[in-house]
Structures are given as structure tokens and as C-alpha cells.
Design a protein around this motif. Structure first.
Motif, short mmCIF file in Angstrom:
data_model
loop_
_atom_site.label_atom_id
_atom_site.label_comp_id
_atom_site.label_asym_id
_atom_site.label_seq_id
_atom_site.Cartn_x
_atom_site.Cartn_y
_atom_site.Cartn_z
N ARG A 190 0.86 -1.18 0.00
CA ARG A 190 0.00 0.00 0.00
C ARG A 190 0.90 1.23 0.00
O ARG A 190 1.99 1.22 0.59
CB ARG A 190 -0.89 -0.01 1.24
N CYS A 191 0.46 2.29 -0.66
CA CYS A 191 1.31 3.48 -0.72
C CYS A 191 0.48 4.70 -0.31
O CYS A 191 0.68 5.26 0.76
CB CYS A 191 1.92 3.64 -2.11
N TRP A 192 -0.47 5.12 -1.16
CA TRP A 192 -1.31 6.23 -0.79
C TRP A 192 -2.59 5.72 -0.16
O TRP A 192 -3.04 4.62 -0.48
CB TRP A 192 -1.60 7.11 -2.01
N PRO A 193 -3.24 6.44 0.74
CA PRO A 193 -2.77 7.73 1.26
C PRO A 193 -1.90 7.61 2.51
O PRO A 193 -1.34 8.60 2.96
CB PRO A 193 -4.08 8.43 1.61
N ASP A 194 -1.79 6.41 3.06
CA ASP A 194 -1.22 6.25 4.40
C ASP A 194 0.17 6.85 4.57
O ASP A 194 0.45 7.51 5.59
CB ASP A 194 -1.14 4.75 4.75
N PHE A 195 1.05 6.63 3.61
CA PHE A 195 2.42 7.08 3.79
C PHE A 195 2.54 8.60 3.68
O PHE A 195 3.53 9.18 4.12
CB PHE A 195 3.35 6.37 2.80
N PHE A 196 1.55 9.23 3.11
CA PHE A 196 1.52 10.69 3.08
C PHE A 196 0.84 11.24 4.33
O PHE A 196 1.32 12.20 4.94
CB PHE A 196 0.77 11.17 1.83
N THR A 197 -0.27 10.63 4.70
CA THR A 197 -1.08 11.17 5.81
C THR A 197 -0.58 10.73 7.18
O THR A 197 -0.61 11.51 8.14
CB THR A 197 -2.54 10.74 5.64
N ALA A 198 -0.11 9.48 7.30
CA ALA A 198 0.29 8.95 8.60
C ALA A 198 1.78 9.01 8.85
O ALA A 198 2.23 8.88 9.99
CB ALA A 198 -0.20 7.50 8.74
N PHE A 199 2.56 9.23 7.78
CA PHE A 199 4.02 9.22 7.95
C PHE A 199 4.67 10.47 7.36
O PHE A 199 5.74 10.88 7.81
CB PHE A 199 4.59 7.97 7.29
N GLY A 200 4.06 11.05 6.34
CA GLY A 200 4.57 12.28 5.78
C GLY A 200 5.63 12.11 4.71
O GLY A 200 6.15 13.10 4.19
N THR A 201 5.93 10.86 4.34
CA THR A 201 6.95 10.59 3.32
C THR A 201 6.51 9.38 2.52
O THR A 201 6.09 8.37 3.09
CB THR A 201 8.32 10.30 3.98
N PRO A 202 6.62 9.43 1.18
CA PRO A 202 6.17 8.32 0.36
C PRO A 202 7.10 7.11 0.45
O PRO A 202 8.26 7.23 0.82
CB PRO A 202 6.16 8.90 -1.06
N VAL A 203 6.56 5.97 0.05
CA VAL A 203 7.34 4.73 0.04
C VAL A 203 7.93 4.45 -1.34
O VAL A 203 8.64 3.47 -1.54
CB VAL A 203 6.45 3.54 0.51
N CYS A 204 7.67 5.34 -2.31
CA CYS A 204 8.06 5.12 -3.71
C CYS A 204 9.54 4.75 -3.88
O CYS A 204 9.87 3.75 -4.53
CB CYS A 204 7.76 6.36 -4.55
N THR A 205 10.43 5.55 -3.34
CA THR A 205 11.85 5.32 -3.55
C THR A 205 12.33 4.07 -2.81
O THR A 205 13.28 3.41 -3.25
CB THR A 205 12.67 6.56 -3.13
N VAL A 206 11.68 3.72 -1.73
CA VAL A 206 11.98 2.46 -1.05
C VAL A 206 11.70 1.29 -1.99
O VAL A 206 12.54 0.39 -2.15
CB VAL A 206 11.13 2.32 0.23
N LEU A 207 10.53 1.29 -2.63
CA LEU A 207 10.19 0.21 -3.55
C LEU A 207 11.14 0.18 -4.74
O LEU A 207 11.53 -0.89 -5.22
CB LEU A 207 8.74 0.37 -4.03
N SER A 208 11.53 1.36 -5.21
CA SER A 208 12.49 1.44 -6.30
C SER A 208 13.79 0.71 -5.94
O SER A 208 14.30 -0.11 -6.73
CB SER A 208 12.80 2.91 -6.61
N MET A 209 14.31 0.98 -4.77
CA MET A 209 15.57 0.38 -4.36
C MET A 209 15.43 -1.12 -4.10
O MET A 209 16.34 -1.90 -4.39
CB MET A 209 16.12 1.12 -3.15
N LEU A 210 14.29 -1.53 -3.56
CA LEU A 210 14.07 -2.96 -3.34
C LEU A 210 14.07 -3.73 -4.66
O LEU A 210 14.59 -4.84 -4.75
CB LEU A 210 12.74 -3.19 -2.60
N ASN A 211 13.48 -3.13 -5.69
CA ASN A 211 13.48 -3.79 -7.00
C ASN A 211 14.89 -3.99 -7.52
O ASN A 211 15.21 -5.02 -8.13
CB ASN A 211 12.66 -2.98 -8.00
N ASP A 212 15.76 -3.02 -7.29
CA ASP A 212 17.15 -3.18 -7.70
C ASP A 212 17.89 -4.19 -6.84
O ASP A 212 18.92 -4.73 -7.26
CB ASP A 212 17.88 -1.83 -7.65
#
Length: 458
Positions: free
Chosen positions: A255-277
Motif C-alpha cells: 500500500r502506498c497512498w494515502p497512508d504514507f503521506f497522511t500517517a508518515f509524511g513521506t512516500p514509500v516510492c523510492t523504497v520500492l524502487s531500491m528494493l526492485n534493484d
């Protein structure tokens, strides 16, 4: 990677032309051993049921290449199916000589007998190839069979994670753990996004230096992201990595939106990017079957794959553009820009990836699709990824399809495919078709002349 054992079972009867059969036997072994040196082969042709039974003692095949060296009746295939439940590639040899004289092999009639038996055994799925050992089609089919069977076996050891639930209206990405286990042999566990957020919040600033340094190394422009967001990204990265390691996760859908914006204030996008690599297939919007599609693509290409929505069609260039908010693997980025860091296009918070993908001359578009009745199908198309800059805020890749791009879009929409697809480096349609055949799935492929077909090659 798990050990993999392909087995060659060449059967026949001694009443045909054994010199021709022996020649085909030896040529077939050269082909098989050239494709995979671990192929188990008999020391002689299996020209009786007793020889077949003796040969099969102690074998534990992951793939059977069943070949009629000559005609053999249904009892031969029945003996194989009684003992083994693994993928079968049925191979018919071309009649070597047509001169008005003796029928030397009659391999094709044997294939009909074997295929009829496979169908009688609860419609046991199988793949099929017709041709002599040196023919291009034969070589391609056997290679695809080996690759598909290897992926099928590896999948039985895959453990996936669902991090949070799909957002409202994204139910196509949901999966039952029992369904994944029963169909693919995949284990699925679930964890709430809140749990990983809570673990991330526990990390002190002093524990983040390594994750920040790693992110800086593989991205461009991270310094433009506010310091607190950089550190919260590092917290998430460490939390996800820890969870993956402790639970032996090979693929996840987060899950990405809205939780990581509303409950944490930072997206998980770049985390997933790095995990794929890092070799973990990581899809966003909690799309489990999207993550499974990514994992399959990564097994075939041995590289990260692109995950995204089809968002734009250009009939003039015969292209389809795939895009997503910003979770593409950094290694997919154009070399002239690198893996640029930006902000999420809707929430305007970073870090999220923001780049166009590199070009590659051969590309496969793929999706494990689930029908409303619980059956599965594979979407398959091929093309080339073009040298194009970023198309929209986020990450994008432009694919010129070998089929008519407008027909591809129109037909796949009419067929109700899910809106997430993966783009894989290389041409893998043949292997994916073979994998679908091994599961008994429907194949939905767009061919070079845009004809849409199911379960057959044109």
C-alpha cells in the motif's frame, strides 16, 4: 536458486527402423545437453515398458521431455503420469525420409496417443513441439520449456507479502493466500502498513547514515529533498529491509497512498524502487498479482522490470506509454539523466523517482490476469522500448509494440485486463506461453499482425 532436474524420456518399440531412431536419439541428447548440462538422459533408447520403468526408478524430475523416437502406445505415457506430476514437453520427431518405402519412426502417431493420455489424466497440462533436433522451432521450444519449468519450480519456494490493503476501487490487486498457494505454490503473508511505519519511527537518526548514503549513490538530486523526508525515507527503507530479511520475502505488494503521506509524511516510492534493484519484486498500490508478474519477469530477464499503467497511445509511432508515480528501479533510468529524485505527482512530497527509462531493443509486456471466476490468464505482447525522455511527472517507459498498438489497447480494454502491467527486458513471449500451458492458463497474446488469439501460436 534451487536445483533443477530436467529428464529426457525417449520411448519407442523395436519394430520400427532402429538405425533412424538411434540417430535421432543421439542428436536429441546433444540438443538437450547443450541447453542444460544437467539433463538426465538414459544410456539407451527405452524400447519397452520394462526399460522405461527401470529408467524412472529414483528419478525426481522438474521437467519431462517425453519424445516418441518411434510410435509407442498409451501405456508408455501412462507409466510416466502414474509416477510423476511435473511439467511435460511432448516432442514429436519429423519423419526422416519419405521415399515410398518403409515408415521409419511414426513418431507423430505416438504423439497423438500420448497427448490423448495426458488429456485423460484430468486434462494434465502439457506443451508440445514438432520437429527434428536441429530445427530452430525445436530448439526454441525446448529452451522455453526448460526456462518455464525452472520458473514454475522456483515459484513454489516464493514467499510474498501484502503490506496493507488495496485502496478502494483497486480490488483487482487483492489475492487470497489459499488461492496463491493452491495455484502457484506461493506463500502469502500479510502485514499492516501501520506496523512497518511504526517500526520505521523507532529508528534513531544515528541508524540512518548507511541507508541515506546508499540512496545518494544510486539516485540523482536527492539533496533537493527536505532533510526530514530524506531521513524518513531511510527509516522506511531500513524497516522494509528488516521485514524482508526476517520473513524471507521474495516479492511484495505495498500500500502506498494515502497512508504514507497522511500517517508518515513521506512516500514509500523510492523504497520500492531500491528494493526492485535489490532483487525483491516490489509493486505499489498493494497489487499482489502485479508483484507476482514482476517476480516472473525478473526470473526470466535477471534484471528489474518496469511496473506501471498504460496511460498514452500514439498511433503514429505505434507506441504505448506506461507510467507510474515514481517507484521504478533506479537501474532502469536513462543514462543521461540518471535516477532523478522528485516528488509524488499528486501529493507533491518526496522522495519519489522522476525519470524516463532507458531504451532497449527487445521488450515484453506481461500481466498475470485473474478472471472474476477465479481462473487465470497471461497477457503477453512484445516490442521495443524507445529512447524517450520522461513523459510525465513520475517514471515512464515508451514501448513500440510489434502488434498494432491501437488494436492492443482496444482489445485488452474490451477484455477487461487489470490496469497494471510489467515491461521486461528481452523477448520472453515463448517462455511465458509455455509457462501458461504448464498451468493450463489462457494465453492472451497480441501477434505481429495484431490478430488476437488464445492458446496457440500463429
Amino acid at each position: 536458486m534451487m536445483s533443477f532436474t530436467p529428464v529426457y524420456i525417449p520411448v519407442g518399440v523395436p519394430t520400427f527402423h532402429l538405425e533412424s531412431a538411434q540417430d535421432q536419439f543421439e542428436r536429441s541428447i546433444r540438443l538437450l545437453r547443450g541447453i542444460d548440462g544437467n539433463f538426465v538422459v538414459p544410456g539407451e533408447m527405452l524400447l519397452s515398458l520394462d526399460k522405461l520403468r527401470d529408467y524412472m526408478q529414483g528419478l525426481q524430475p522438474d521437467l519431462i521431455v517425453f519424445q516418441n523416437l518411434t510410435f509407442a502406445n498409451a501405456a508408455y505415457m501412462s507409466e510416466v503420469l502414474r509416477r510423476f506430476d511435473c511439467p511435460v514437453l511432448l516432442w514429436t520427431l519429423r519423419e526422416p525420409v519419405i521415399d515410398g518405402g518403409r515408415l521409419r519412426l511414426n513418431s507423430l502417431t505416438g504423439a497423438y496417443s500420448a497427448a490423448n493420455t495426458l488429456r485423460a489424466f484430468d486434462y494434465r497440462p502439457f506443451s508440445y513441439v514438432f520437429g527434428a533436433p536441429e530445427e530452430e522451432e525445436t530448439v526454441a521450444a525446448v529452451k522455453a520449456g526448460v526456462a518455464a519449468a525452472r520458473v514454475k519450480k522456483e515459484m513454489r519456494s516464493l514467499k510474498m507479502a501484502a503490506v496493507g490493503h488495496t485502496p478502494q476501487g483497486f480490488g483487482f490487486g487483492r489475492a487470497l493466500d489459499s488461492e496463491l498457494m493452491n495455484t502457484f505454490g506461493v506463500e502469502l503473508e500479510a502485514v499492516e502498513a501501520r506496523e512497518l511505519i511504526d517500526e520505521a519511527k523507532k529508528l534513531a537518526d544515528s541508524e540512518l547514515d548507511s541507508a541515506i548514503a546508499e540512496t545518494e549513490k544510486v539516485t540523482a538530486g536527492l539533496d533537493k529533498t527536505p532533510e526530514n523526508n530524506i531521513r524518513d525515507h531511510a527509516r522506511l527503507l531500513e524497516a522494509y529491509r528488516s521485514y524482508i530479511k526476517n520473513h524471507n520475502i521474495g516479492a511484495l505488494a505495498s500500500r502506498c497512498w494515502p497512508d504514507f503521506f497522511t500517517a508518515f509524511g513521506t512516500p514509500v516510492c523510492t523504497v520500492l524502487s531500491m528494493l526492485n534493484d535489490e532483487g525483491v519484486a516490489a509493486a505499489c498500490e498493494a497489487d499482489i498479482y502485479g508483484a507476482l508478474s514482476m517476480w516472473i519477469g525478473m526470473q526470466l530477464s535477471h534484471e528489474p522490470v518496469f511496473f506501471g499503467d498504460p496511460v498514452s497511445l500514439d498511433e503514429g509511432e505505434n507506441t504505448v506509454t506506461f507510467w507510474h508515480c515514481g517507484a521504478a528501479a533506479c537501474s532502469l533510468a536513462r543514462h543521461d539523466t540518471g535516477a532523478v529524485v522528485g516528488v509524488h505527482p499528486n501529493r507533491k512530497i518526496g522522495p519519489a523517482m522522476d525519470f524516463g527509462c532507458e531504451a532497449f531493443p527487445e521488450a515484453t509486456i506481461f500481466r498475470v490476469g485473474r478472471e472474476p471466476d477465479g481462473t487465470f490468464r497471461f497477457f503477453i505482447a512484445e516490442g521495443e522500448a524507445l529512447d524517450k525522455p520522461k513523459q510525465f511527472i513520475g517514471t515512464s517507459i515508451v514501448v513500440r509494440t510489434f502488434s498494432d498498438s491501437r488494436a492492443l489497447v482496444e482489445r485488452s480494454v474490451l477484455d477487461g485486463f487489470e490496469p497494471h502491467f510489467v515491461v521486461i527486458k528481452g523477448l520472453h513471449a515463448r517462455t511465458l506461453e509455455t509457462l501458461a500451458e504448464m498451468y493450463g492458463f489462457e494465453v492472451c497474446r497480441y501477434t505481429v499482425d495484431a490478430d488476437f488469439y488464445r492458446n496457440k501460436e500463429i
